[in-house]
Design an enzyme around this catalytic site. Structure first.
Site, PDB file in Angstrom:
ATOM      1  N   GLU A   1     -29.644   9.234   5.121  1.00  0.00           N
ATOM      2  CA  GLU A   1     -30.136  10.142   4.627  1.00  0.00           C
ATOM      3  C   GLU A   1     -30.888  11.182   5.726  1.00  0.00           C
ATOM      4  OE1 GLU A   1     -32.320   6.695   2.695  1.00  0.00           O
ATOM      5  OE2 GLU A   1     -34.258   7.686   2.891  1.00  0.00           O
TER       6      GLU A   1
ATOM      7  N   GLU B   1     -36.612   0.715  -7.070  1.00  0.00           N
ATOM      8  CA  GLU B   1     -37.620   0.700  -6.300  1.00  0.00           C
ATOM      9  C   GLU B   1     -38.935   0.387  -6.512  1.00  0.00           C
ATOM     10  OE1 GLU B   1     -37.793   3.378  -4.165  1.00  0.00           O
ATOM     11  OE2 GLU B   1     -40.187   2.576  -4.273  1.00  0.00           O
TER      12      GLU B   1
ATOM     13  N   HIS C   1     -30.761  -1.268  -8.697  1.00  0.00           N
ATOM     14  CA  HIS C   1     -32.074  -0.605  -8.341  1.00  0.00           C
ATOM     15  C   HIS C   1     -33.325  -1.046  -8.490  1.00  0.00           C
ATOM     16  CE1 HIS C   1     -34.028   3.332  -6.428  1.00  0.00           C
ATOM     17  NE2 HIS C   1     -33.574   2.062  -5.166  1.00  0.00           N
TER      18      HIS C   1
HETATM   19  C1  NOJ Z   1     -36.363   5.232  -0.663  1.00  0.00           C
HETATM   20  C2  NOJ Z   1     -34.454   4.436  -0.377  1.00  0.00           C
HETATM   21  O1  NOJ Z   1     -34.832   4.332   1.010  1.00  0.00           O
HETATM   22  C3  NOJ Z   1     -33.310   5.116  -0.722  1.00  0.00           C
HETATM   23  O2  NOJ Z   1     -32.164   4.619  -0.168  1.00  0.00           O
HETATM   24  C4  NOJ Z   1     -33.323   5.364  -2.069  1.00  0.00           C
HETATM   25  O3  NOJ Z   1     -32.791   6.605  -3.009  1.00  0.00           O
HETATM   26  C5  NOJ Z   1     -35.186   6.182  -2.530  1.00  0.00           C
HETATM   27  N1  NOJ Z   1     -36.000   5.440  -1.780  1.00  0.00           N
HETATM   28  C6  NOJ Z   1     -35.073   5.681  -4.127  1.00  0.00           C
HETATM   29  O4  NOJ Z   1     -35.720   4.529  -4.176  1.00  0.00           O
HETATM   30 CA    CA Z   2     -35.735   4.963   3.529  1.00  0.00          CA
END
Ligand code: NOJ
Ligand code: CA
Length: 719
Positions: free
Chosen positions: A513, A420, A418
């Site tokens: 989400e 970010e 991952h």
């Molecule tokens: C937004 C993403 O859509 C989500 O899936 C992720 O967990 C968070 N950002 C953190 O990166």
């Molecule tokens: Ca998102």
């Protein structure tokens, strides 16, 4: 006599006029002759087109051109200097997909234009398919036009009436909106409501919407507008003139407010218009993929569909956290000493917890475990104490990267990386080689990346040319390291996965989400296949079985807008070669019989047949698992209940199959009783007809396995 003379002269002039009017009209039919595109120039040399489907006008006269910075515009004073007609018919094999062979069959109309006063050249290329049309602008190498800056692209799409549209507001930074269904004339008044409940937003006009935009006319035509092959250009939105119902392109600006910086020779992405009188054709169309270049990767053997679980839902529900501490000092100091920073005791990416997920993945046959929050920097992932936070290399003290990868591999599972970036594209580019090398070193082959927050460099937008170049740079770079990419918050896809099939998914819409109360209307998942999925697969992250989020985190009083059967159906209706089972292992243990469908369902397909479809109402699709005789059917309902009548006539007439139907229970209700489902197992053949009721935000899923040995069906009833 005078009258007769006048009459004949009149007729002559009339004919001449018709000739004058139509002399320069160029047209091209699609191979089946359903679709016809027309092109002409106005008296002042403005290029325009219109489109007919089965003899009915679907796009009225629509102008084409550009407003440029500091130079004469490319809007008028054109003359046609050449017209080239061509045709193309080829069948190609996608690396992964909804089908194993795709026919690319179109007629082409290339209009070469020259602007009389400036002598600049601009071509417009139309490709006419049976299910729609694509057109793009091309700027050949020339003396009179080198580098140029676009103030606005002015491509119009003139609707012929006040159609119904399924839309999200135009925005330069996010697609994560709830859909609105309304007439075109109602967009302005509903805009405010449509932009509420959103974290970051840059909506720029009350009548601007995003593509892919799905519409329906009163006489039953389905029209879809999107774009294909968005490369080195900014993402297009559509702004509606709600008196004339003409949409016009609005590109995403750069930090200086301009819409694109181009250098001839160059071309724009394709603008696509799909049309059909059957909504299923919009879903089964491959027009967007076909308008992209063939695969550029020589070796694709390492690209594999992925079914995965992850610690993610703990974080999204607030049960767990990405960060290891709650102390901002962790990102303020250059060297962080974690032994003196108190852990928050909610950090999900810890050795023990990740091992639990690895065990579960291994036991149930999942390929990967996504671990977010494994690397330092999360204490400030929104706040930006620094312009760059992550190095994508350094694990938190409770995440032993070597041990966990070794442990996973010993159990036949991989970890999913991952990254970010918090929108800091430059920081990511600085670290990207080291980050991908680290992945190679420990045996990761897939990365979920993310771009939450404002883009750095400041002023750029998520969907601008700058960032589009960045996303593609990462995908190409990842291919060098044999890494598959699933980028969240990036520009909505435009079929680039044909050219770079290691771009295995994107987010670019509200996923699970947001499928919580307040986040989505119940019809959300019956719209996405018409809109977001047109350009490429989505990492939708379905599979939630505990719909009452307060049971996961007592402080979170939301619920999922779905039934369990709906969640199962999404693995089939939301086509993606990357599929997550998003819920917590303990929730799957509680519904282990329903969970079986998620374990069984395939990720890659030889055939896909859309059985029923109506945007916002229902989508039912049957797919044949690649290299097998097994089928999976998924059906999702919208705001209302749906009675689905389907025939299994797609099955082989000489074979028998065992079907397991996972349907909404009789008393299922997404608000009050979402966990009510009924499982029925029996024998089916190609003569079987099924009638299944789905509740609002409900659905059903069916697995259909070929019977290889008669003993398997002993004691089973016929369905
Ligand atoms: C937004 C993403 O859509 C989500 O899936 C992720 O967990 C968070 N950002 C953190 O990166
Ligand atoms: Ca998102």
């Amino acid at each position: 006599m005078r009258f007769i003379y006048k009459f004949f002269v009149g007729i002559l002039f009339y004919c001449l006029n018709i000739n004058l009017l139509y002399a320069d009209t160029f047209s091209s039919l699609s191979p089946s002759k359903n679709m016809k595109i027309y092109f002409n120039l106005s008296n002042s040399g403005e290029p325009y087109y219109w489109l007919e489907y089965k003899g009915r006008k679907v796009i009225d006269k629509s102008k084409l051109g550009f407003e440029l910075k500091g130079k004469n515009n490319l809007l008028d004073s054109f003359s046609v200097i050449d017209v080239v007609y061509d045709k193309f018919d080829e069948t190609w094999t996608p690396v992964w997909g909804e089908v194993n062979k795709i026919r690319n069959n179109y007629n082409e109309l290339l209009i070469k234009l020259k602007q009389s006063d400036t002598q600049r050249l601009m071509n417009i290329r139309f490709r006419v398919y049976d299910e729609g049309v694509g057109f793009r602008y091309e700027f050949p190498q020339q003396k009179k036009l080198g580098g140029f800056v676009i103030k606005e692209e002015r491509s119009q799409f003139a609707m012929t009436g006040n159609h119904i549209a399924w839309w999200i507001p135009g925005d330069y930074d996010t697609n994560e909106y709830d859909y609105t269904e309304s007439r075109l004339s109602e967009i302005r008044q509903l805009h405010k409501k449509a932009i509420s409940w959103n974290l970051s937003q840059t909506p720029f006009s009350p009548t601007a919407v995003q593509t892919s935009l799905q519409m329906k006319t009163d006489d039953g035509l389905y029209i879809n507008i999107h774009e294909a092959a968005l490369i080195d250009y900014s993402c297009m939105h559509l702004e509606l003139d709600d008196r004339s119902f003409i949409f016009e392109s609005r590109l995403t600006p750069d930090a200086a407010g301009y819409k694109g910086r181009l250098q001839a020779p160059c071309k724009t992405p394709w603008r696509t218009i799909m049309v059909s009188d059957d909504a299923r054709d919009i879903l089964s169309s491959h027009l967007i993929l076909n308008l992209n270049d063939p695969c550029k990767l020589k070796d694709t053997s390492w690209i594999k569909p992925v079914k995965y679980i992850g610690v993610w839902w703990e974080m999204i529900t607030g049960k767990g956290s990405w960060a290891y501490t709650n102390s901002l000092a962790a990102v303020q100091l250059d060297e962080v000493d974690y032994s003196i920073l108190p852990p928050n005791n909610r950090h999900s990416a810890n050795n023990e917890n990740v091992k639990k997920y690895i065990d579960f993945a291994s036991k149930h046959g999942f390929d990967q475990v996504l671990v977010e929050g494994w690397n330092i920097g999360w204490e400030d992932w929104f706040g930006r104490q620094k312009d760059y936070v992550y190095d994508f290399l350094t694990p938190y003290p409770d995440f032993d990267i070597k041990m966990l990868n070794d442990y996973a591999h010993s159990k036949g599972v991989k970890l999913m990386m991952h990254h970010e970036t918090s929108g800091s594209s430059r920081n990511y580019e600085w670290h990207i080689d080291d980050a991908y090398e680290l992945m190679n070193k420990y045996g990761y082959n897939a990365v979920k990346s993310g771009y939450v927050g404002d883009i750095l460099p400041y002023g750029e937008h998520h969907f601008g040319q700058w960032m589009n170049n960045h996303y593609l740079y990462c995908v190409k770079k990842a291919a060098k390291y044999k890494i598959m990419v699933n980028a969240h918050e990036a520009t909505r896809p435009t079929g680039l996965c044909r050219t770079y099939p290691n771009l295995i998914a994107n987010e670019s819409a509200r996923g699970t989400e947001y499928q919580q109360s307040g986040g989505c209307k119940p019809f959300h998942t019956s719209i996405l296949p018409f809109t977001r999925l047109q350009g490429g697969p989505m990492d939708y992250t379905p599979g939630i079985m505990e719909m009452d989020i307060s049971k996961v985190n007592p402080n979170r009083k939301t619920r999922i807008v779905a039934t369990i059967a709906n969640q199962l159906a999404l693995y089939v209706t939301m086509y993606s070669p990357l599929q997550m089972a998003a819920d917590l292992p303990e929730n799957y243990e509680k519904f282990i019989d329903a969970f079986q469908f998620i374990k069984d369902v395939a990720l890659d397909w030889d055939q896909s047949i859309y059985l029923e479809a109506e945007p916002g109402r229902y989508v039912t699709v049957a797919r044949k698992a690649k290299g097998t005789e097994n089928w999976f059917v998924g059906s999702v309902a919208g705001t209302e209940q749906h009675i689905s009548n389907i025939s299994l006539d797609f099955l082989d007439k000489d074979k028998k199959y065992i079907a397991t139907i996972y349907a909404d229970g009789k008393d299922a209700d997404w608000k009050t009783n979402p966990q009510s489902y009924a499982i029925e197992k029996g024998v089916v053949t190609n003569k079987t007809k099924l009638k299944i009721k789905t509740v609002p935000a409900g659905g059903y899923a069916i697995s259909i396995f070929e019977v290889k040995d008669k003993k398997e069906i002993k004691g089973l009833k016929r369905l």
